[in-house]
Design a protein around this motif. Structure first.
Motif, mmCIF file in Angstrom:
data_model
loop_
_atom_site.group_PDB
_atom_site.id
_atom_site.type_symbol
_atom_site.label_atom_id
_atom_site.label_comp_id
_atom_site.label_asym_id
_atom_site.label_seq_id
_atom_site.Cartn_x
_atom_site.Cartn_y
_atom_site.Cartn_z
ATOM 1 N N ARG A 99 0.812 -1.220 0.000
ATOM 2 C CA ARG A 99 0.000 0.000 0.000
ATOM 3 C C ARG A 99 0.845 1.269 0.000
ATOM 4 N N LYS A 101 2.973 4.423 -1.591
ATOM 5 C CA LYS A 101 2.685 5.312 -2.721
ATOM 6 C C LYS A 101 3.475 4.913 -3.961
ATOM 7 N N ILE A 104 1.661 1.913 -5.522
ATOM 8 C CA ILE A 104 0.413 2.357 -6.150
ATOM 9 C C ILE A 104 0.708 3.181 -7.396
ATOM 10 N N LYS A 223 -2.003 9.237 -4.164
ATOM 11 C CA LYS A 223 -2.506 9.700 -2.876
ATOM 12 C C LYS A 223 -4.022 9.561 -2.793
ATOM 13 N N LEU A 226 -4.883 5.891 -2.506
ATOM 14 C CA LEU A 226 -4.560 5.365 -1.186
ATOM 15 C C LEU A 226 -5.686 5.634 -0.191
#
Length: 309
Positions: A99, A101, A104, A223, A226
């Motif tokens: 998880r 940044k 992602i 962001k 997330l």
């Protein structure tokens, strides 16, 4: 006693003052206002619901590489006795990596999610994904240098023309508006964020519709993703994690979860390959040192035998 009589008389006078007929007459006289109020409220509720989009919850499970429980970690711990520094982790650490940044962001870049599409008017817009009237592409170099979001509007005033519009701030901070009408695609657009390639997609665009294209920096998109992502272990005794993600487009959310898992597996395999290469280099160096020591020992023994006759 007199006080009780006074209170009773007051109550009777108040009860006589409550006239239902007068209230009904007032309501009937102003019935138009009540009907108008109901119509206005219904219209406002309809417009509000039209602007709201449903949110879908995508769920998946993944087997986490728990190195503390596997044989791979045991091998690395054994190599520490020879000077090799291994890595320790666990389900919690792997979930934090999943998880992160950076992970992602990699998933977003792999699936091209940094380009967002909306179709419709200025009041009601709907998110589209996978099939677009017009696709917008940006080079990897321009994407790496992208620091702010860029909005592009492509309208279809008639069946033969397309109008491209965008606004941006120049170096002095003033807002500059751009507008250009073209007759077809593909088309190369020189924009403030770099060179954009516009090509026709598989979805039809009716005259009068507008396509809103947003190009968002991947780290900024990471962001926002997330905030809608949740990853937790299913239990304390297993290495299985539960992934939950919220998105207004079901297919896009499913592709994002799959892309995130694929990026994690790829990164995990790359880490294993790096460890394997370093282990191979370490063993080779140790073998070279041992071989050199054996050669020196044999030479000394041969020299000793020669000197001793």
């Amino acid at each position: 006693m007199n006080n009780d009589l006074y209170n009773t008389n007051t109550f009777e006078e108040e009860e006589k003052g409550f006239d239902i007929k007068s209230i009904l007459v007032k309501l009937l006289i102003n019935w138009k206002w009540f009907v108008a109020s109901v119509i206005v409220c219904l219209c406002c509720a309809y417009l509000y619901l039209q602007r709201q989009t449903p949110t879908y919850k995508i769920q998946a499970t993944i087997m986490i590489n728990d190195e503390q429980k596997g044989s791979f970690q045991n091998q690395m711990m054994a190599m520490q006795d020879f000077g090799f520094v291994g890595t320790t982790g666990g389900v919690d650490n792997e979930i934090e990596i999943l998880r992160s940044k950076s992970m992602i962001k990699q998933a977003i870049v792999d699936m091209g999610m940094f380009v967002q599409y909306q179709l419709g008017g200025r009041i009601a817009k709907r998110v589209i994904y996978g099939n677009y009237p017009i696709e917008v592409q940006i080079s990897d170099d321009d994407l790496a240098n992208l620091t702010r979001s860029f909005l592009l509007e492509i309208s279809h005033p008639d069946s033969t023309k397309y109008k491209i519009e965008y606004a941006y701030k120049d170096h002095s901070g003033e807002m500059v508006e751009f507008e250009k009408t073209i007759s077809g695609f593909p088309y190369v657009l020189e924009s403030p964020v770099g060179q954009l390639i516009l090509s026709r997609g598989g979805m039809s665009m009716a005259p009068g519709q507008t396509l809103y294209v947003s190009i968002v920096p991947p780290i900024k998109m990471a962001k926002s993703c997330l905030a809608n992502l949740s990853i937790a272990p299913t239990s304390k005794t297993t290495s299985v994690a539960h992934i939950s993600y919220l998105d207004v487009n079901k297919k896009r959310g499913t592709d994002f979860v799959n892309s995130l898992v694929a990026a994690y597996n790829r990164e995990n395999n790359n880490d294993k390959n790096v460890v394997a290469l370093k282990t191979e280099e370490f063993i080779k160096e140790r073998l070279d040192i041992v071989a050199a020591e054996l050669d020196a020992t044999e030479m000394e023994m041969a020299q000793y035998k020669k000197n001793s006759g």
